[in-house]
Design a protein around this motif. Structure first.
Motif, PDB file in Angstrom:
ATOM      1  N   CYS A 136       0.889  -1.316   0.049  1.00 47.43           N
ATOM      2  CA  CYS A 136      -0.023   0.100  -0.028  1.00 47.43           C
ATOM      3  C   CYS A 136       1.010   1.285  -0.123  1.00 47.43           C
ATOM      4  CB  CYS A 136      -0.926  -0.066   1.283  1.00 47.43           C
ATOM      5  SG  CYS A 136      -2.127   1.336   1.237  1.00 47.43           S
ATOM      6  N   TYR A 137       0.529   2.317  -0.993  1.00 52.38           N
ATOM      7  CA  TYR A 137       1.450   3.406  -0.977  1.00 52.38           C
ATOM      8  C   TYR A 137       0.263   4.616  -0.966  1.00 52.38           C
ATOM      9  CZ  TYR A 137       5.129   0.216  -2.952  1.00 52.38           C
ATOM     10  OH  TYR A 137       6.046  -0.954  -3.161  1.00 52.38           O
ATOM     11  N   ASP A 138       0.842   5.636  -0.125  1.00 50.22           N
ATOM     12  CA  ASP A 138       0.013   6.734  -0.083  1.00 50.22           C
ATOM     13  C   ASP A 138       0.879   7.814  -0.889  1.00 50.22           C
ATOM     14  OD1 ASP A 138      -1.864   5.798   1.558  1.00 50.22           O
ATOM     15  OD2 ASP A 138      -1.416   6.674   3.140  1.00 50.22           O
ATOM     16  N   LEU A 139       0.313   8.578  -2.034  1.00 52.09           N
ATOM     17  CA  LEU A 139       0.896   9.573  -2.677  1.00 52.09           C
ATOM     18  C   LEU A 139       0.315  10.799  -2.662  1.00 52.09           C
ATOM     19  CD1 LEU A 139       1.253   7.273  -6.168  1.00 52.09           C
ATOM     20  CD2 LEU A 139       2.865   7.236  -4.081  1.00 52.09           C
ATOM     21  N   LYS A 140       1.019  11.732  -2.749  1.00 53.69           N
ATOM     22  CA  LYS A 140       0.871  13.234  -2.833  1.00 53.69           C
ATOM     23  C   LYS A 140       1.733  13.892  -3.949  1.00 53.69           C
ATOM     24  CE  LYS A 140      -0.236  13.943   2.127  1.00 53.69           C
ATOM     25  NZ  LYS A 140      -0.016  14.709   3.318  1.00 53.69           N
ATOM     26  N   VAL A 141       1.097  13.919  -4.937  1.00 47.91           N
ATOM     27  CA  VAL A 141       1.700  14.195  -6.420  1.00 47.91           C
ATOM     28  C   VAL A 141       1.078  15.453  -6.920  1.00 47.91           C
ATOM     29  CG1 VAL A 141       2.439  11.982  -6.730  1.00 47.91           C
ATOM     30  CG2 VAL A 141       0.144  12.830  -7.619  1.00 47.91           C
ATOM     31  N   GLU A 142       2.181  16.263  -7.604  1.00 52.68           N
ATOM     32  CA  GLU A 142       1.570  17.519  -8.502  1.00 52.68           C
ATOM     33  C   GLU A 142       1.429  17.050  -9.786  1.00 52.68           C
ATOM     34  OE1 GLU A 142       1.060  20.455  -7.418  1.00 52.68           O
ATOM     35  OE2 GLU A 142       1.969  20.770  -5.572  1.00 52.68           O
ATOM     36  N   GLY A 143       0.195  17.703 -10.479  1.00 51.20           N
ATOM     37  CA  GLY A 143       0.075  17.453 -11.976  1.00 51.20           C
ATOM     38  C   GLY A 143      -0.618  16.341 -12.332  1.00 51.20           C
ATOM     39  N   GLY A 144      -0.709  15.267 -11.602  1.00 53.22           N
ATOM     40  CA  GLY A 144      -1.420  14.178 -11.999  1.00 53.22           C
ATOM     41  C   GLY A 144      -1.043  12.726 -11.407  1.00 53.22           C
ATOM     42  N   ILE A 145      -1.776  12.034 -11.392  1.00 60.45           N
ATOM     43  CA  ILE A 145      -1.346  10.482 -10.907  1.00 60.45           C
ATOM     44  C   ILE A 145      -0.443   9.840 -12.140  1.00 60.45           C
ATOM     45  CG2 ILE A 145      -2.219   8.286 -10.228  1.00 60.45           C
ATOM     46  CD1 ILE A 145      -4.992   9.790  -9.485  1.00 60.45           C
ATOM     47  N   PRO A 146       0.607   9.121 -11.587  1.00 58.95           N
ATOM     48  CA  PRO A 146       1.364   8.641 -12.464  1.00 58.95           C
ATOM     49  C   PRO A 146       0.883   7.138 -12.846  1.00 58.95           C
ATOM     50  CG  PRO A 146       2.307   8.508 -10.106  1.00 58.95           C
ATOM     51  CD  PRO A 146       1.199   9.364 -10.208  1.00 58.95           C
ATOM     52  N   GLY A 191      -8.894   4.549  15.048  1.00 54.57           N
ATOM     53  CA  GLY A 191      -9.703   4.089  13.683  1.00 54.57           C
ATOM     54  C   GLY A 191     -11.043   3.662  14.000  1.00 54.57           C
ATOM     55  N   THR A 192     -11.521   3.313  15.272  1.00 54.53           N
ATOM     56  CA  THR A 192     -12.879   3.199  15.482  1.00 54.53           C
ATOM     57  C   THR A 192     -13.760   4.207  15.175  1.00 54.53           C
ATOM     58  OG1 THR A 192     -11.966   2.217  17.466  1.00 54.53           O
ATOM     59  CG2 THR A 192     -14.214   2.523  17.508  1.00 54.53           C
ATOM     60  N   LEU A 193     -14.859   3.544  14.568  1.00 52.38           N
ATOM     61  CA  LEU A 193     -15.891   4.416  14.249  1.00 52.38           C
ATOM     62  C   LEU A 193     -16.834   4.951  15.436  1.00 52.38           C
ATOM     63  CD1 LEU A 193     -17.923   5.543  11.948  1.00 52.38           C
ATOM     64  CD2 LEU A 193     -19.078   3.510  11.936  1.00 52.38           C
ATOM     65  N   GLU A 219      -6.410  -5.362   5.334  1.00 52.04           N
ATOM     66  CA  GLU A 219      -5.016  -4.714   5.058  1.00 52.04           C
ATOM     67  C   GLU A 219      -4.779  -3.462   5.281  1.00 52.04           C
ATOM     68  OE1 GLU A 219      -2.351  -6.645   4.545  1.00 52.04           O
ATOM     69  OE2 GLU A 219      -3.366  -8.412   4.888  1.00 52.04           O
ATOM     70  N   ARG A 220      -5.599  -2.613   4.497  1.00 54.53           N
ATOM     71  CA  ARG A 220      -5.378  -1.132   4.635  1.00 54.53           C
ATOM     72  C   ARG A 220      -5.644  -0.699   6.165  1.00 54.53           C
ATOM     73  NH1 ARG A 220      -8.572   0.834  -0.787  1.00 54.53           N
ATOM     74  NH2 ARG A 220      -6.949   0.250  -2.200  1.00 54.53           N
ATOM     75  N   TYR A 221      -6.598  -1.067   6.946  1.00 55.09           N
ATOM     76  CA  TYR A 221      -6.497  -0.638   8.402  1.00 55.09           C
ATOM     77  C   TYR A 221      -5.430  -1.310   9.159  1.00 55.09           C
ATOM     78  CZ  TYR A 221     -11.132   1.090   9.076  1.00 55.09           C
ATOM     79  OH  TYR A 221     -12.293   1.987   9.243  1.00 55.09           O
ATOM     80  N   ALA A 222      -4.505  -2.470   8.892  1.00 54.90           N
ATOM     81  CA  ALA A 222      -3.658  -2.660   9.401  1.00 54.90           C
ATOM     82  C   ALA A 222      -2.244  -2.136   9.144  1.00 54.90           C
ATOM     83  CB  ALA A 222      -3.245  -4.517   9.217  1.00 54.90           C
ATOM     84  N   SER A 223      -2.454  -1.658   7.976  1.00 54.18           N
ATOM     85  CA  SER A 223      -1.278  -0.648   7.420  1.00 54.18           C
ATOM     86  C   SER A 223      -1.188   0.649   8.079  1.00 54.18           C
ATOM     87  CB  SER A 223      -1.301  -0.421   6.023  1.00 54.18           C
ATOM     88  OG  SER A 223      -2.509   0.428   5.423  1.00 54.18           O
ATOM     89  N   TYR A 224      -2.434   1.194   8.509  1.00 54.77           N
ATOM     90  CA  TYR A 224      -2.519   2.337   9.302  1.00 54.77           C
ATOM     91  C   TYR A 224      -2.189   2.395  10.654  1.00 54.77           C
ATOM     92  CZ  TYR A 224      -4.821   4.848   5.158  1.00 54.77           C
ATOM     93  OH  TYR A 224      -4.885   5.246   3.934  1.00 54.77           O
ATOM     94  N   GLY A 225      -2.336   0.982  11.317  1.00 58.28           N
ATOM     95  CA  GLY A 225      -2.057   0.656  12.667  1.00 58.28           C
ATOM     96  C   GLY A 225      -3.506   0.965  13.249  1.00 58.28           C
ATOM     97  N   ARG A 258     -12.805   5.945   1.868  1.00 62.96           N
ATOM     98  CA  ARG A 258     -13.264   7.122   2.668  1.00 62.96           C
ATOM     99  C   ARG A 258     -12.224   7.753   3.673  1.00 62.96           C
ATOM    100  NH1 ARG A 258     -17.772   9.697   0.032  1.00 62.96           N
ATOM    101  NH2 ARG A 258     -19.189   7.985  -0.613  1.00 62.96           N
ATOM    102  N   LEU A 259     -12.082   6.849   4.307  1.00 61.99           N
ATOM    103  CA  LEU A 259     -10.965   7.222   5.452  1.00 61.99           C
ATOM    104  C   LEU A 259      -9.555   7.797   5.040  1.00 61.99           C
ATOM    105  CD1 LEU A 259     -10.640   6.758   8.615  1.00 61.99           C
ATOM    106  CD2 LEU A 259      -9.608   4.471   7.990  1.00 61.99           C
ATOM    107  N   HIS A 260      -9.175   7.268   3.898  1.00 63.52           N
ATOM    108  CA  HIS A 260      -8.006   7.955   3.416  1.00 63.52           C
ATOM    109  C   HIS A 260      -8.086   9.247   3.135  1.00 63.52           C
ATOM    110  CE1 HIS A 260      -4.489   8.393   0.991  1.00 63.52           C
ATOM    111  NE2 HIS A 260      -4.957   8.669  -0.187  1.00 63.52           N
TER     112      HIS A 260
END
Length: 286
Positions: free
Chosen positions: A46-56, A120-122, A230-236, A248-250
């Motif tokens: 899982c990769y979180d990206l913050k990119v300028e101009g557009g998604i690669p 992460g609890t709702l 998996e994504r919840y686990a990656s966020y801890g 949505r959480l992202h």
């Protein structure tokens, strides 16, 4: 123009390990001016990206072609442009893609409020529809339970009535009194109030629509929620009976900023007391 994206890669572990090594080198070369964070889990990269101009997209399409057994899923949001979307690559080909206007979604749906705790609890997911000048009906959900709701308000005295269900098509409990004011105490109704079938069916539809857009449930089929886990686990984050969908959480995490509360609301300012009421009563009365 800054775009936030989450890239999740699933498939055989051997392929993922090789892909991870290649991507680390490519991302360092191609996106050295961008913010790239890795949150890998046992069954996914899982990769979180913050990119300028557009998604690669070409970068990940090429990686997908090199590793055809892996699936590349991309969720992205462009807040400035008011757009978000998804893309899925398999064997170098674009298998699916969606794009939607953020504003258009909010404008055509009932107002919603979602709050998530630091682990992460709702805390509360809520959607309400105004059905009269001083009456609302809708759906609420926390990490451990959900309910249909009805709120009535007397502006002259500031008195409120909140009724909730408890699994059956009837109002089973209520909180009444002035709000804001002293703490409201729940009352279990000795004679529950039956909900008209037409109204109940509409409330069930509202609940399904909200859950479909915002919530994943731990009792769903494992193949449907494996990536969510998996994504919840990656966020801890911990997982509960009900959880906010990771896409949505992202977005909530990106919009909130580092260390800020995770909240999303499309309620008008004059109606924000409704979520405060539910937080102070039903959601608090775990």
């Amino acid at each position: 123009m800054l775009i936030h994206a989450t890239v999740t890669i699933t498939g055989a572990s051997e392929e993922r390990e090789a892909c991870e090594a290649d991507l680390r080198r490519v991302l360092a070369d191609e996106l050295r001016r961008s913010d790239v964070t890795e949150h890998h889990g046992k069954d996914a990269l899982c990769y979180d990206l913050k990119v300028e101009g557009g998604i690669p997209f070409p970068l990940f399409a090429e990686a997908s072609e090199e590793y055809p057994e892996l699936e590349f899923a991309i969720d992205w949001v462009n807040v400035a442009a008011g757009e978000r979307g998804t893309a899925r690559f398999i064997a170098g080909r674009l298998a699916a893609q969606t794009t939607e206007r953020i504003g258009a979604v909010s404008a055509t749906s009932h107002p919603v409020y979602v709050a998530v705790a630091k682990d992460g609890t709702l805390t509360l997911g809520l959607t309400l529809e105004r059905v009269g000048s001083n009456e609302w009906r809708g759906y609420g959900v926390t990490a451990t339970r959900d309910t249909l709701l009805r709120v009535r308000h007397d502006p002259a005295s500031n008195a409120v009535e909140l009724h909730v269900t408890d699994g059956a098509p009837e109002w089973a409990a209520a909180w009444t009194g002035r709000f804001p004011g002293r703490r409201l105490v729940p009352e279990r109704l000795k004679n529950p109030i039956a909900i008209e079938d037409r109204i109940y069916q509409e409330l069930e539809r509202v609940a399904r629509d909200f859950a479909g857009a915002w919530i994943w449930f731990a009792n769903a089929a494992e193949q449907e929620i494996a990536i969510e886990r998996e994504r919840y686990a990656s966020y801890g984050y911990k997982t509960s009976d009900a959880n906010v969908r990771s896409a949505r959480l992202h977005t909530m995490r990106l919009n909130a900023g580092e260390g800020k509360p995770l909240e999303h609301s499309t309620f008008l300012a004059e109606d924000s007391w409704l979520k405060d009421l539910v937080l102070a009563t039903w959601a608090r009365n775990e």
